[in-house]
Structure formats: C-alpha cells, structure tokens
Design a protein around this motif. Structure first.
Motif, PDB file in Angstrom:
ATOM      1  N   ASP B 142       7.912  -6.362  14.657  1.00 18.28           N
ATOM      2  CA  ASP B 142       8.140  -5.184  13.836  1.00 18.28           C
ATOM      3  C   ASP B 142       7.877  -5.408  12.349  1.00 18.28           C
ATOM      4  O   ASP B 142       7.346  -4.543  11.672  1.00 18.28           O
ATOM      5  CB  ASP B 142       9.576  -4.683  14.034  1.00 18.28           C
ATOM      6  N   HIS B 143       8.253  -6.593  11.843  1.00 16.13           N
ATOM      7  CA  HIS B 143       8.106  -6.721  10.389  1.00 16.13           C
ATOM      8  C   HIS B 143       6.648  -6.823   9.975  1.00 16.13           C
ATOM      9  O   HIS B 143       6.285  -6.430   8.877  1.00 16.13           O
ATOM     10  CB  HIS B 143       8.936  -7.886   9.857  1.00 16.13           C
ATOM     11  N   ASP B 146       5.426  -3.249   9.888  1.00 11.59           N
ATOM     12  CA  ASP B 146       5.820  -2.580   8.645  1.00 11.59           C
ATOM     13  C   ASP B 146       4.850  -2.903   7.516  1.00 11.59           C
ATOM     14  O   ASP B 146       4.445  -2.024   6.753  1.00 11.59           O
ATOM     15  CB  ASP B 146       7.232  -3.005   8.245  1.00 11.59           C
TER      16      ASP B 146
END
Lengths: 555, 334
Positions: B142-143, B146
């Motif tokens: 997820d990071h 982002d």
C-alpha cells in the motif's frame, strides 16, 4: 502402446531434461519433504546457487556490502545472486512471499536460465506461489516413492554435452505442436506457457534419447512431466458442487470419450496423450491439485494472508535511538546519518576509517497494520435449508459487500451432515466467495459443534498470521450432531457450548445470527456464552442485519 | 533474451494491443491496466512495446531523460550537453521494491566515500518520459501505491528525506498487470489508469496453436523471425508517429463532447476524469485511423476500455463492468 513412466523413471527423465535444456524448461518444481531420498535427487541436479524465501533485495540484486565496507573503510559492493545467469535453487519455496516470487518470475522471463523450487509444503494449502508454478516446466512429487524404489542418480557429463549438441537439430513431428496445445487446452490449462514448456521438454528429451525426430513416446513423456500436474481436474472446488459457474474444462474421462475419434492416420491423437497423462496421475492428485488451487487463492490474496507468521508492517522513518530490548538497528539509516560527518571526524581523529558515533544510531520502526478476516460459519443443514438458507445466503452477500468496502478478508465455512467444511480459505476475492456460496447445497444434520470448532481453528490460524478474526455464526441452533459425529442431541449441545466458551476465552469477537423460523432460546444462550451480539434474522430485512453487523464490528 | 518478441506477432489480444498503441500516441491518456489470466502474454506485450516505441531524444547521461540541456536538474551534475537518441524507457517496478528504490534516496556511496550529500535517483526518475511497468500491481504494497498515486497525479517526484530536498519531473505511462483472482486493486489506483483491458486465455484451439507456432519459430530462429515481422513492426511504429503528428490538428466537433458527457452521465461514473480520458483516447484513436475529425465511432471503439474500471463497482457483479458499459453504450449512443 507404451507404458507411462514409472515414478522413478519419471524422476530420472525429468532430471535429464533439466540437465539438457535448463533454459528451455525453465526449471523444476520438486515437492518433497527433506529426506535422504530428496537429497539423492537434489544431488543430481545441475549445480545451482541456493536462496531462501527471506532473502532481501541486496542479496538478490547486489548492494552495499556493509560488513566489508565498515571493515575496509571504503565502499564495497556485493554482487547479487540474480546478476549471473546461473541456475538458482529456492528452498522452502512454499513460503516464498509474493514479492520474491514476482522478482524471480521476472528474472526467469528475462535472463535467468532456470529455477529449482524445493517445495516442502506439508498442508494441502501450502504450495508453490502461482507466479512460479506457472513458469517452471517440470514437476516432481517424491511423496509416493520409497527409498527402495530408487537407485543412485548420476549423469555423465559427456552424455549431457552430447545431448546438448544434438538439441539444435532435433525436430518435432509436424503434428506435435498442435497436439500438445490441444491437450493442454482439453485439460483446461489456461496458461499458454504450459504447451510452450512441454514442447521444450519434448525437444530436450528427444535430444537426450538420441532421436532426430521426437518419437511419440517422447512426446507422451514430455506431456506427462510438464502438463499432468497443471490439469484442472476438480474444476473449482474439491467437493463437487451442484452448479458450476465457470465453463468447466471437460474432465479427462469425458474428453477421451466424447471427442470424435481422430482418424487413424493422425500420428499422435490427442487422446493418447491424455491417456498418458491420466496414467501418470498419482492417486492423491486431487489433494495436490487442491493444494495448487488453494495456494492460488490464499497466497495471493493481498498482503495479509500471504505471509505466515511474519506480518511485516509498513516501515516508518527510522528513529534516533539505541538498539536493544527488541529494537533492531537500522544499519543503512545509521550509516546515512553518519556519512556526512565523516570528513570532519576523520580530520579530528586522524584515522582514515569510518567513524560512527552513538548519535548516529538509528533503529527500525514498523507500523503494524492488521488485516481483518471475517469468518462466516453457515449452517447448511436440512432444517435450516428448508427454513431460510436462501435468506441467510442473501444476508451473507450483504455482509460481503461491506467486507469489500472495508478491504476485509472473508472465509466461508459450511456445516451440514456429519461435519463442517472449509468452503473458502481467507481471501479478498469476493467473486469467488459469492460463487462458492451460491453453490452451497443444503441438507443433513446440524453439526453445530463441528462448525464452531472449525471456525475456532481458522480464527486461531488467522491470528497466527497477524490478522484480526471475527466469527459470524449463522444457524438455526438445532445442533444434533456431536463433535464425534454421533447423532446425540444432548452431547451436541454440550460440545457446542464448550467450544463457544473456548472462543470466548480466546477473546475472539463473534456474532450470532439466528436463522430459525422463530428465535431460539438456546441460541440466545450461546450468544451469551460467546459474549456476542445475538440477532434473530428478521424476515426479509437483510438491511437491518448489515446494520447490526456494522455496529457489532465497530465499523 | 536480447530481442523481445515482436509486438505485431502477438496473436489476438487486440484490446490490449490497441490500448498500448493509444498510450504510445498520446501518453497523456494515462496508463493501461491489463487484468487477466496467467500466461496470456501480458508481460510479453509490455516488453514488445518497449522495442516498438519510437526513440526519444534526450540529454546524454541525464537521469531523468531531459529533452533539453537546460532542463537537466541541478543535482544530476553540470556539463551534460550532448543530445542522443535513446529507446523509450520501459522500467520494471518489482513487487516489494523499497521506497528508496522507487523515489530515490541519498547516494550512500558518495556519502561514504566523499562525504557528499548527493541524490541517487530511483525508478521514477528513470521512467520519466517513458513507461513504468508493474506486474502483479494488485499485490503492490500500500505505501508504494500511495507514492505512485501522488507522483502519477502531479507528474513530479518530490523527495524530502535524509536532509535532501529534491524534485524532478516524473511523467510516465503506468502499465499495470495482474490477476484479479488474487486480489483487488484499490479504487484510487484503478482510477489513475486511463485504460483498462481484460485479457483472457484464447478459447479456441486454432488460436492457441497459432500462438505456439509463432513462439516456437521465435525461439528456434530468432533472427529470421524478427526479420519476418520487422516490416509490420516498423509500419506500426510509423503509424504511431504519424498519429502523434496528426493529434494536434484534429477537429473535435461539439456533438462528440456531448456524446462523451451523456455517456458518462448514463454510466454514473464518478468525477470528470472519465470524460476527459474518453475524449483523449477517442482523439488518439481517430489520429491512428487517419481521420481528420473525431467521430462517434471512435468514441465507441474506446469507450469500454476507458470507462469499464471507473464505474462504481458492484463487488458481487460477476459479469464485470465491461458488459455494463457495452449495454449502456448501445442505449445512449445508438
């Protein structure tokens, strides 16, 4: 008509193929626990560099060799494993995380010659990640071989070299390409890599056997080695479902009978190949295939379920601090912090070495993000089937939509007849969940205790993987099958309450949904034991249910 | 494998190939998402695309492939003047790549040896003006997602870490591929892809056999195979270049704008990105077909791939949103 290969002959043939054309067949998936037998097989593999699932990028791609750099005082780079085109051997391949699999897959696609994956999967749900299983040509399972069946394995270097020299000249019969493709298709193998790998294997095998044109036997054996394990025999689930949504690849028996008999002049009718593959299938293939399937759905279902026991969090910026007491030093960050000061410190100390002060030390920090998994235990017994199973399915679907919105994992357990069954291991794929749910048949007794037991086990497993489980129990509460499978209402009652207590002791959040026609006092009692919200499923008001669930989960 | 499989030799998968060609004509369309089964040629197509694309002119040695010497960022050093032709970069972003590798970080080598604070550019810098390819994009952590979202949005990579404060252009076409059975893609990232196509394993034997034939010919005698397909590939490359040139002079009648809007309203797609991308893709399609004016038929050709991933998703709809788009398309724009 030739015989299929005996299990040991299959091992020998596979190793020969791998030795002759490693870059063509791309590698070997070897499923076996560590044993003398496996050692005997691995000893005959081409020399390979070993790597393990926990390997980091620096070792794979190369990076700064910190230890050497600190000792030498100048920068020393290490060369990554993937830099050289040498074969690699991946140990404990069943634990390979998605990231590593993807990188190895990329390596295989671009430059790597071959990868040998040692899969020690014990449970049926452990297996090679799909990204690799698809790319490695050969598959061997040693579990049905005994030491006494085997003999020493070794290849003459000269023989291999001679076979390699012949490889370029080997031709396949005109029909072979088409036959192998058709067989793969008939077996329901969607990937087009499979026939391609089978062709390479056939060529290598022909070269090994000294044939100019690959014989029928060679083609058959190549198909056995490359295609047999990819077959899609139990189409979706191991348990036959009454309605199968996806266009089912014809099971092999049918394929052989239904396909119009090929004219005799056809040198290699596909059903002969199919025949060979069928003969090569070991008895417990169902379990193995189920393993492959399960691996596909469980391994890749997002970041949470993929890694067992090692649920890494998202890294946060490192913090100045002293390592120890569970805090690990972040070496790179420490060096980065120290780096700009080096010229100054050197001047001050007079020594030409790396000066690291305590103020430079940095520690690692992770933010643990725990994924939620919602375990549905659905009563599919006769009593509930006649009452409101359809409504319960509707309710579960509503909950699924919510789970989707919150990126939760879901798992599905059904209990009916004598026992409970894990219909779907934790996954984020809602389409699959829905498909399985729709195919859920009803009927039989109510083994409530068994259902609870399985939910409990699953919740424990999920917790071990760093997820936060919640159990949603949908039942009409008339448990009448005890844990040991006997139809004994009193014992069944006692068993379920006992497991309910265990759930409560573990602090597992739960939710009880009563799908009986009239609310059952026994279920209310169980909800009390579970310390769970109790909710009689209102007639035709599934919205209310989802509202309650939301409240119960604090969502 | 030194020479990738030729793009024109890929059998079938027209939607995927078309989507990739459109982004080659107008990189502003913003990326392609390819979802589908394993072994259907997703990776092959991306690598083939890299070889197909026309070369770009860039400053030699510039880490972000700048067009003019004055655009070379200060941290990349001075004295870079010479312009060279180089292949359009197609950069792989492997799963589990660290933030450092993606956005760039302190150059630890120079820091250690010379005590200098220098920036070591990451994958995003190298992908500038080219393509960034993420296989198994739905498994990306997820990071990293982002980070990508932020950069894909602004076209600029901003690095504020370890005392560095660097910004550099990072305009790239995002190409993602994956298998939906293994996990869903976050809607935010989904929306960033201009086009999305679904690939399936071919269902008929003939096509599959043809795939095998070509692949076999390629493996056996790569040089001869490349020679056979070179003409087609270079014709396609010329068509892309011609379409790029024609893009500016293309007329867009008002009726087409109305069509775009009414289609998106009927589909209930969130935001206006759907309309904008639809129009851009239709223009690229028109340019590719050599037409001087964008028409409704161009719109129809690209509607499914531009809009199917932007609908509010019904997670339990198995048929997929492609079917929905096709239905509403037939209703709205007869």
């Amino acid at each position: 008509m030739s015989q299929p290969l005996s299990p040991w002959a299959r091992v020998q043939t596979a190793l020969a193929v791998l030795a002759v054309d490693p870059a063509g067949v791309k590698g070997l998936w070897l499923r076996a626990r560590a044993s003398d037998l496996r050692a005997r097989v691995t000893a005959a593999l081409p020399p390979a560099r070993r790597l393990h699932p926990g390997i980091d990028d620096a070792s794979l791609f190369g990076g700064v060799d910190l230890a050497a750099t600190l000792a030498a005082g100048h920068l020393i780079r290490s060369k990554g494993l993937l830099a050289d085109p040498t074969p690699l051997l991946l140990t404990m391949a069943e634990r390979s995380p998605a990231g590593l699999s993807a990188r190895l897959a990329l390596w295989l696609d671009t430059q790597g010659p071959c990868l040998i994956a040692l899969d020690e999967g014990a449970d049926p749900d452990e297996g090679l990640p799909a990204a690799l299983a698809d790319r490695l040509g050969l598959f061997l399972d040693l579990s049905d071989l005994a030491w006494s069946d085997t003999e020493g394995l070794s290849f003459e270097a000269g023989e291999i070299a001679a076979a390699r020299a012949r490889l370029a000249a080997v031709r396949l019969p005109d029909k072979a390409l088409e036959s192998l493709t058709k067989v793969a298709f008939a077996m329901g193998i969607p990937s087009l890599r499979a026939p391609r790998l089978a062709i390479c294997a056939a060529r290598a095998l022909a070269a090994w056997r000294g044939e100019d044109i690959a014989s029928d036997d060679t083609l058959r054996h190549a198909a056995e080695l490359v295609l047999a394990h990819r077959g899609d025999l139990p189409a979706e689930a191991p348990e036959a479902e009454p309605e199968q949504a996806p266009p089912p690849p014809p099971p092999e028996g049918e394929a052989g009978e239904d396909s119009p008999p090929e004219p005799q002049e056809d040198r290699l009718p596909e059903d002969v190949l199919l025949e060979a593959i069928r003969a090569a299938l070991p008895a417990d293939l169902l379990a193995q295939l189920a393993a492959g399937k399960a691996a596909r759905s469980a391994k890749g279902s997002g970041t949470g379920a993929a890694r067992k026991g090692n649920h890494r969090g998202r890294p946060l910026p490192p913090l100045a601090g002293t390592p120890g007491a569970g805090k690990r030093i972040d070496l790179v960050a420490t060096l980065r912090a120290a780096a700009p000061w080096q010229p100054l410190r050197r001047r001050e100390a007079g020594a030409a070495r790396l000066e690291i002060r305590k103020s430079d030390l940095r520690i690692k920090r992770y933010q643990q993000s725990s994924d939620r998994v919602l375990i549905f235990a659905v009563d599919a017994s006769g009593s509930s089937a006649f009452a409101r199973l359809a409504e319960a399915k509707g309710a579960v679907e509503l909950l699924l939509a919510q789970a989707y919105a919150r990126r939760d994992h879901v798992a599905l357990i059904a209990f009916r007849g004598q026992s409970a069954e894990l219909i779907l291991p934790p996954t984020r794929s809602l389409v699959q969940t829905k498909r399985r749910l729709a195919g859920l048949p009803g009927g039989g007794g109510t083994p409530l205790a068994a259902g609870l037991r399985m939910a409990f086990d699953l919740a424990q497993q999920a917790r071990a993987r760093g997820m936060t489980p919640t159990v949603a129990l949908l039942t009409d509460g008339r448990g009448n099958i005890a844990l040991d499978g006997r139809a004994d209402r009193a014992q069944a009652e006692a068993d379920s309450l006992q497991i309910a207590r265990a759930l409560r002791l573990q602090g597992l959040p739960a939710l009880v949904i009563d799908i009986a026609n009239r609310p059952q006092p026994a279920l209310r009692q169980m909800a009390l034991v579970l310390d769970a919200p109790y909710l009689p499923l209102p007639r035709a008001d599934a919205q209310r249910l989802s509202g309650v669930l939301q409240a119960a989960l604090g969502g | 494998m030194s020479q990738p499989f030729p793009f024109s030799a890929i059998v079938g998968q027209e939607a995927m190939k078309q989507a990739m060609v459109l982004t080659a004509i107008d990189p502003g369309i913003g990326g392609v998402l390819v979802f589908g089964d394993r072994g259907t040629g997703k990776s092959t197509a991306v690598r083939a695309l890299a070889a197909l694309l026309p070369e770009i002119t860039a400053v030699e040695g510039c880490p972000v492939n700048s067009v003019r010497p004055e655009d070379v960022p200060a941290w990349a050093g001075t004295g870079l003047r010479k312009l060279v032709q180089r292949p359009t970069p197609v950069i792989d972003l492997p799963l589990g790549a660290t933030e450092d590798r993606v956005v760039g970080a302190l150059d630890i080598e120079r820091a250690l040896t010379r005590g200098e604070k220098a920036f070591e550019p990451g994958l995003l810098a190298r992908a500038n003006r080219g393509y960034l390819y993420i296989d198994e994009v739905n498994l990306l952590e997820d990071h990293i997602v982002d980070l990508l979202l932020d950069v894909a949005q602004s076209g600029e990579n901003v690095v504020e870490r370890e005392g560095l404060s660097i910004r550099h252009p990072a305009r790239f076409v995002l190409v993602g591929s994956g298998n939906p059975e293994e996990g869903e893609l976050r809607p935010q990232l989904l929306d960033r892809f201009g086009l999305s196509v679904e690939v399936r394993s071919p269902r008929d034997v003939e096509t599959r056999v043809e795939v095998m034939r070509r692949r076999d010919a390629y493996e056996n005698d790569t040089a001869a195979f490349m020679k056979k397909w070179r003409a087609k590939d270079s014709a396609l490359r010329k068509a892309i270049l011609a379409a790029r040139a024609a893009l500016g002079g293309l007329k867009t009648p008002n009726t087409v704008l109305h069509d775009c809007a009414s289609l998106c309203i009927a589909l209930g797609s969130d935001g206006l990105r759907g309309e904008l991308t639809l129009l851009r893709a239709a223009r690229a399609q028109a340019a590719y077909e050599g037409d001087a004016t964008v028409s409704r038929s161009h719109l129809k050709t690209v509607a499914t791939s531009t809009l199917s991933h932007r609908l509010r998703r019904d997670p339990l709809d198995e048929a997929g949103s492609g079917a929905r788009v096709a239905r509403i398309l037939a209703e709205t724009l007869p």
